[in-house]
Design an enzyme around this catalytic site. Sequence first.
Site, PDB file in Angstrom:
ATOM      1  N   GLY A  14       0.757  -1.241   0.000  1.00 23.25           N
ATOM      2  CA  GLY A  14       0.000   0.000   0.000  1.00 23.25           C
ATOM      3  C   GLY A  14       0.785   1.287   0.000  1.00 23.25           C
ATOM      4  O   GLY A  14       0.298   2.324   0.457  1.00 23.25           O
ATOM      5  N   THR A  15       1.996   1.291  -0.542  1.00 20.82           N
ATOM      6  CA  THR A  15       2.735   2.569  -0.580  1.00 20.82           C
ATOM      7  C   THR A  15       2.063   3.556  -1.529  1.00 20.82           C
ATOM      8  O   THR A  15       2.103   4.769  -1.297  1.00 20.82           O
ATOM      9  CB  THR A  15       4.198   2.360  -1.009  1.00 20.82           C
ATOM     10  OG1 THR A  15       4.235   1.857  -2.345  1.00 20.82           O
ATOM     11  CG2 THR A  15       4.924   1.421  -0.064  1.00 20.82           C
ATOM     12  N   ASN A  16       1.426   3.035  -2.579  1.00 25.56           N
ATOM     13  CA  ASN A  16       0.706   3.948  -3.482  1.00 25.56           C
ATOM     14  C   ASN A  16      -0.543   4.507  -2.796  1.00 25.56           C
ATOM     15  O   ASN A  16      -0.874   5.682  -2.950  1.00 25.56           O
ATOM     16  CB  ASN A  16       0.330   3.232  -4.782  1.00 25.56           C
ATOM     17  CG  ASN A  16       1.512   3.130  -5.730  1.00 25.56           C
ATOM     18  OD1 ASN A  16       1.933   4.140  -6.280  1.00 25.56           O
ATOM     19  ND2 ASN A  16       2.054   1.955  -5.897  1.00 25.56           N
ATOM     20  N   LYS A  93      -5.951  -8.253  -9.002  1.00 29.57           N
ATOM     21  CA  LYS A  93      -7.025  -9.074  -9.574  1.00 29.57           C
ATOM     22  C   LYS A  93      -7.598  -8.434 -10.840  1.00 29.57           C
ATOM     23  O   LYS A  93      -7.489  -7.220 -11.040  1.00 29.57           O
ATOM     24  CB  LYS A  93      -8.160  -9.266  -8.544  1.00 29.57           C
ATOM     25  CG  LYS A  93      -7.737  -9.791  -7.188  1.00 29.57           C
ATOM     26  CD  LYS A  93      -6.992 -11.118  -7.263  1.00 29.57           C
ATOM     27  CE  LYS A  93      -7.898 -12.278  -7.555  1.00 29.57           C
ATOM     28  NZ  LYS A  93      -7.164 -13.572  -7.545  1.00 29.57           N
ATOM     29  N   ILE A  94      -8.217  -9.295 -11.661  1.00 34.93           N
ATOM     30  CA  ILE A  94      -8.796  -8.830 -12.934  1.00 34.93           C
ATOM     31  C   ILE A  94     -10.131  -8.130 -12.684  1.00 34.93           C
ATOM     32  O   ILE A  94     -10.911  -8.569 -11.832  1.00 34.93           O
ATOM     33  CB  ILE A  94      -9.060 -10.057 -13.857  1.00 34.93           C
ATOM     34  CG1 ILE A  94      -7.749 -10.804 -14.124  1.00 34.93           C
ATOM     35  CG2 ILE A  94      -9.760  -9.660 -15.152  1.00 34.93           C
ATOM     36  CD1 ILE A  94      -6.783 -10.071 -15.036  1.00 34.93           C
ATOM     37  N   LEU A  95     -10.380  -7.054 -13.409  1.00 41.63           N
ATOM     38  CA  LEU A  95     -11.690  -6.413 -13.349  1.00 41.63           C
ATOM     39  C   LEU A  95     -12.522  -6.924 -14.518  1.00 41.63           C
ATOM     40  O   LEU A  95     -12.035  -7.086 -15.632  1.00 41.63           O
ATOM     41  CB  LEU A  95     -11.552  -4.885 -13.449  1.00 41.63           C
ATOM     42  CG  LEU A  95     -10.787  -4.171 -12.328  1.00 41.63           C
ATOM     43  CD1 LEU A  95     -10.838  -2.660 -12.552  1.00 41.63           C
ATOM     44  CD2 LEU A  95     -11.331  -4.529 -10.953  1.00 41.63           C
ATOM     45  N   HIS A 111       1.181   1.533 -13.253  1.00 47.01           N
ATOM     46  CA  HIS A 111       1.971   0.386 -13.708  1.00 47.01           C
ATOM     47  C   HIS A 111       3.450   0.780 -13.666  1.00 47.01           C
ATOM     48  O   HIS A 111       3.805   1.882 -14.118  1.00 47.01           O
ATOM     49  CB  HIS A 111       1.558  -0.027 -15.126  1.00 47.01           C
ATOM     50  CG  HIS A 111       2.302  -1.219 -15.629  1.00 47.01           C
ATOM     51  ND1 HIS A 111       2.017  -2.507 -15.217  1.00 47.01           N
ATOM     52  CD2 HIS A 111       3.376  -1.306 -16.466  1.00 47.01           C
ATOM     53  CE1 HIS A 111       2.864  -3.339 -15.803  1.00 47.01           C
ATOM     54  NE2 HIS A 111       3.697  -2.649 -16.556  1.00 47.01           N
TER      55      HIS A 111
HETATM   56  C1  GRF Z   1       4.494  -2.178  -6.792  1.00 43.75           C
HETATM   57  O1  GRF Z   1       5.321  -3.118  -7.440  1.00 43.75           O
HETATM   58  C2  GRF Z   1       4.003  -1.209  -7.793  1.00 43.75           C
HETATM   59  O2  GRF Z   1       4.919  -1.096  -8.855  1.00 43.75           O
HETATM   60  C3  GRF Z   1       2.746  -1.779  -8.306  1.00 43.75           C
HETATM   61  O3  GRF Z   1       2.200  -2.525  -7.217  1.00 43.75           O
HETATM   62  C4  GRF Z   1       3.258  -2.904  -6.337  1.00 43.75           C
HETATM   63  C5  GRF Z   1       2.946  -2.652  -4.896  1.00 43.75           C
HETATM   64  O4  GRF Z   1       2.545  -1.340  -4.742  1.00 43.75           O
HETATM   65  N1  GRF Z   1       1.853  -0.725  -8.739  1.00 43.75           N
HETATM   66  P1  GRF Z   1       2.027  -0.817  -3.290  1.00 43.75           P
HETATM   67  O5  GRF Z   1       3.255  -0.507  -2.492  1.00 43.75           O
HETATM   68  O6  GRF Z   1       1.217  -1.938  -2.699  1.00 43.75           O
HETATM   69  O7  GRF Z   1       1.230   0.399  -3.601  1.00 43.75           O
END
Ligand code: GRF
Length: 208
Positions: A14-16, A93-95, A111
Site C-alpha cells: 500500500g505505498t501507493n 485481480k482482474i476487473l 503500472h
Molecule cells: C508495486 O510493485 C508497484 O509497482 C505496483 O504494485 C506494487 C505494490 O505497490 N503498482 P504498493 O506498495 O502496494 O502500492
Amino acid sequence: MSRVKIGVLVSGGGTNLQAIIDAIDNNNINAEIAVVISNKFGVYSLERAKKHSIESLVIDSKKYNNIYQYNEDILHEMKERGVELVVLAGYLKILTPNFIKEYKNRIINIHPSLIPSFCGGGYYGENVHKAVLKKGVKLTGATVHFVDEGTDTGPIVLQECVKISDHETLESLKKKVLKIEHKILVDAVKLYCQGKLSVKENKVYIEK
Ligand code: GRF
C-alpha cells in the site's frame, strides 16, 4: 468544489495508497477515500487505512469460484458509498467488463513501466523490473492509465521515466520506480479531481 469520493483497491503493502492518503491529508488533492478494499487479509494496506480512520474491507477472492460475482460484490460496495473514482493501487485481480463499463474512464491504474513496454499478462511487481534489467534498456519508469478491458492497455494519463545505471540492481530499480509511481499517481488523481482530464479516441487530454 465538493470532494471526489475515491475507492481504492489494494493487494499488498500500500505505498501507493499511502501516497494518496498523504496528498489528501496535505490538502494537495480535493478528495476523500470512501473505502479501501483488499482482495486478501493481512496486507499492510489495511493497516494504513485503519491508521487514517479510513473504512477498509476485505472481499476475499479465494471465497469466490468466479470473478464475475467477485467483481459485482466489489462494485456494490463502491456504488453504495457513492465512489466516483476507483484507484488500483498495487491491485492484482482482474476487473470484469461490467465493472469497467460501470466506471468507464473512472478507474486509474499505476503500472511500474513505460507502457507499452513491459506490460500485459505476467508483467506485475518485480517481474516488470526483472524483465527491464534483463533487456538492458537505459530508461524505464511508471505509467498511470485509465483501465479498459485489456491488461495495461487503457488510455495513458501520465508517464515519467528514470535512467537505469550500469550497476542497477533489482532493489535499487524498484525503489527508483516506486518513487515515480507515487508522484504521478498523486498527480493523476489530482488532475481527475480538478476535472482536467478528458478522453477522446483512447487518448487522454489534460486541461492546462
Ligand atoms: C508495486 O510493485 C508497484 O509497482 C505496483 O504494485 C506494487 C505494490 O505497490 N503498482 P504498493 O506498495 O502496494 O502500492
